[in-house]
Write a protein that holds these residues in place. Sequence first.
Motif, PDB file in Angstrom:
ATOM      1  N   ARG A 157       9.911   9.444  37.611  1.00  0.00           N
ATOM      2  CA  ARG A 157       9.658  10.540  36.663  1.00  0.00           C
ATOM      3  C   ARG A 157       9.538  10.027  35.229  1.00  0.00           C
ATOM      4  O   ARG A 157      10.035  10.636  34.280  1.00  0.00           O
ATOM      5  N   THR A 158       8.861   8.905  35.093  1.00  0.00           N
ATOM      6  CA  THR A 158       8.654   8.336  33.770  1.00  0.00           C
ATOM      7  C   THR A 158       7.320   8.801  33.197  1.00  0.00           C
ATOM      8  O   THR A 158       6.505   9.416  33.876  1.00  0.00           O
ATOM      9  N   GLU A 159       7.107   8.492  31.938  1.00  0.00           N
ATOM     10  CA  GLU A 159       5.916   8.951  31.234  1.00  0.00           C
ATOM     11  C   GLU A 159       4.791   7.926  31.314  1.00  0.00           C
ATOM     12  O   GLU A 159       5.040   6.746  31.569  1.00  0.00           O
ATOM     13  N   PRO A 160       3.545   8.334  31.078  1.00  0.00           N
ATOM     14  CA  PRO A 160       2.432   7.370  31.042  1.00  0.00           C
ATOM     15  C   PRO A 160       2.603   6.404  29.877  1.00  0.00           C
ATOM     16  O   PRO A 160       3.291   6.699  28.898  1.00  0.00           O
TER      17      PRO A 160
ATOM     18  N   ARG B 224      16.439  10.266  23.333  1.00  0.00           N
ATOM     19  CA  ARG B 224      14.989  10.050  23.342  1.00  0.00           C
ATOM     20  C   ARG B 224      14.645   8.623  23.762  1.00  0.00           C
ATOM     21  O   ARG B 224      13.760   8.394  24.579  1.00  0.00           O
TER      22      ARG B 224
ATOM     23  N   SER C 162      13.464  10.749  29.909  1.00  0.00           N
ATOM     24  CA  SER C 162      12.753  12.032  29.938  1.00  0.00           C
ATOM     25  C   SER C 162      12.820  12.711  28.574  1.00  0.00           C
ATOM     26  O   SER C 162      13.571  12.294  27.677  1.00  0.00           O
ATOM     27  N   ASP C 163      12.059  13.767  28.412  1.00  0.00           N
ATOM     28  CA  ASP C 163      12.060  14.549  27.175  1.00  0.00           C
ATOM     29  C   ASP C 163      13.072  15.686  27.206  1.00  0.00           C
ATOM     30  O   ASP C 163      13.055  16.559  26.332  1.00  0.00           O
TER      31      ASP C 163
ATOM     32  N   GLU D 182      11.367   4.970  25.315  1.00  0.00           N
ATOM     33  CA  GLU D 182      10.948   6.375  25.252  1.00  0.00           C
ATOM     34  C   GLU D 182      10.154   6.757  26.490  1.00  0.00           C
ATOM     35  O   GLU D 182      10.262   7.873  26.996  1.00  0.00           O
ATOM     36  N   ARG D 183       9.384   5.819  27.016  1.00  0.00           N
ATOM     37  CA  ARG D 183       8.638   6.066  28.243  1.00  0.00           C
ATOM     38  C   ARG D 183       9.580   6.199  29.436  1.00  0.00           C
ATOM     39  O   ARG D 183       9.335   6.993  30.351  1.00  0.00           O
TER      40      ARG D 183
END
Length: 316
Positions: free
Chosen positions: A193-196, A96, A210-211, A206-207
């Motif tokens: 492909r990272t998160e906002p 995570r 990936s999940d 965590e950003r």
Amino acid sequence: MLIRRKLRMLMVLTATLAVTLVGTATTGVRTARAEQAPPLPGRQLLFYNHAYGVLDRETADAIEHSAYLRDFANFQVRTTTGAGGQKWTGRYLLGRETYLELFGVGDLPGQDGVLGAGGMGISAERAGDLATVTQRLRDLGIANPVPFRQTRDFGDGVPVPWFDAVFTTTQYDAFGAWGMEYLPEYFADPRSRTEPAAYPGDVGRERYLSDDYQKHLMRDVTGFRIAVTERDLANTVPLLRAGGFVLRPTGDGGTLAERGGTTIRLDVAPQDQIGLRQIDLSLNRPVAQRHEERLGRSTLVVGPGPRAVWTFGLRG
């Protein structure tokens, strides 16, 4: 990551910085007992991000071809192109917020690819914290912390800024640690492909990851233990302290770094006994039965409960 080798090559070509290296290496020896000082005030600035180890070929191959690991973790074997076109192929277990990177003997060039070599990145969660760590290093007696910017090539030949890093020195035996901070340009590139961002200035782990860990059993790295030389320990302790870890000396002359969710233990050993010793992992859910998986000269024990422990033989 091959950032240490690339950085060392650049430094050798720069005469003015060669003088800096001598002073920094000397400072590293003087700060070997810095873990005896009280923790620095304020919040923690750097957290365990990832670490890597170089294993014997039998163990590395068993890990690479393990069907169990592909089910147990978000497991990948991939090749990355970094600054200067340098490439490395690693075996990755991605969680995570944290991950592990494993190599076999000879997978990395030079001293980075010898049995027992390793490295560790500890990273900022908020933009600007690496600059604070760099100043803290100066306050701790590291007169010239060594900066470096890593890039990543997604395959089109155009490097994208990836993260900034800082070292206490470029002189090491087989293990090195660096502070790092992911860059806005990397997060802004859709190929990452990272998160906002979850909050202003979010450059967190965590950003970045990936999940996909949610589809597997492994959640995160909660413990990292490796045997290193005395010089490599001396060079690492100031960075851990500047990052806000709580440091305690161990009975064998090593250092235990706690705080932030991952316990880091650095044992001291002769050059011929260095290497990765143990990884502790948290699980997404508890398991009722104990499972033991032999992977070359290593053993992964999963459960019972919400934890797993992976131990490695000292020599192959």
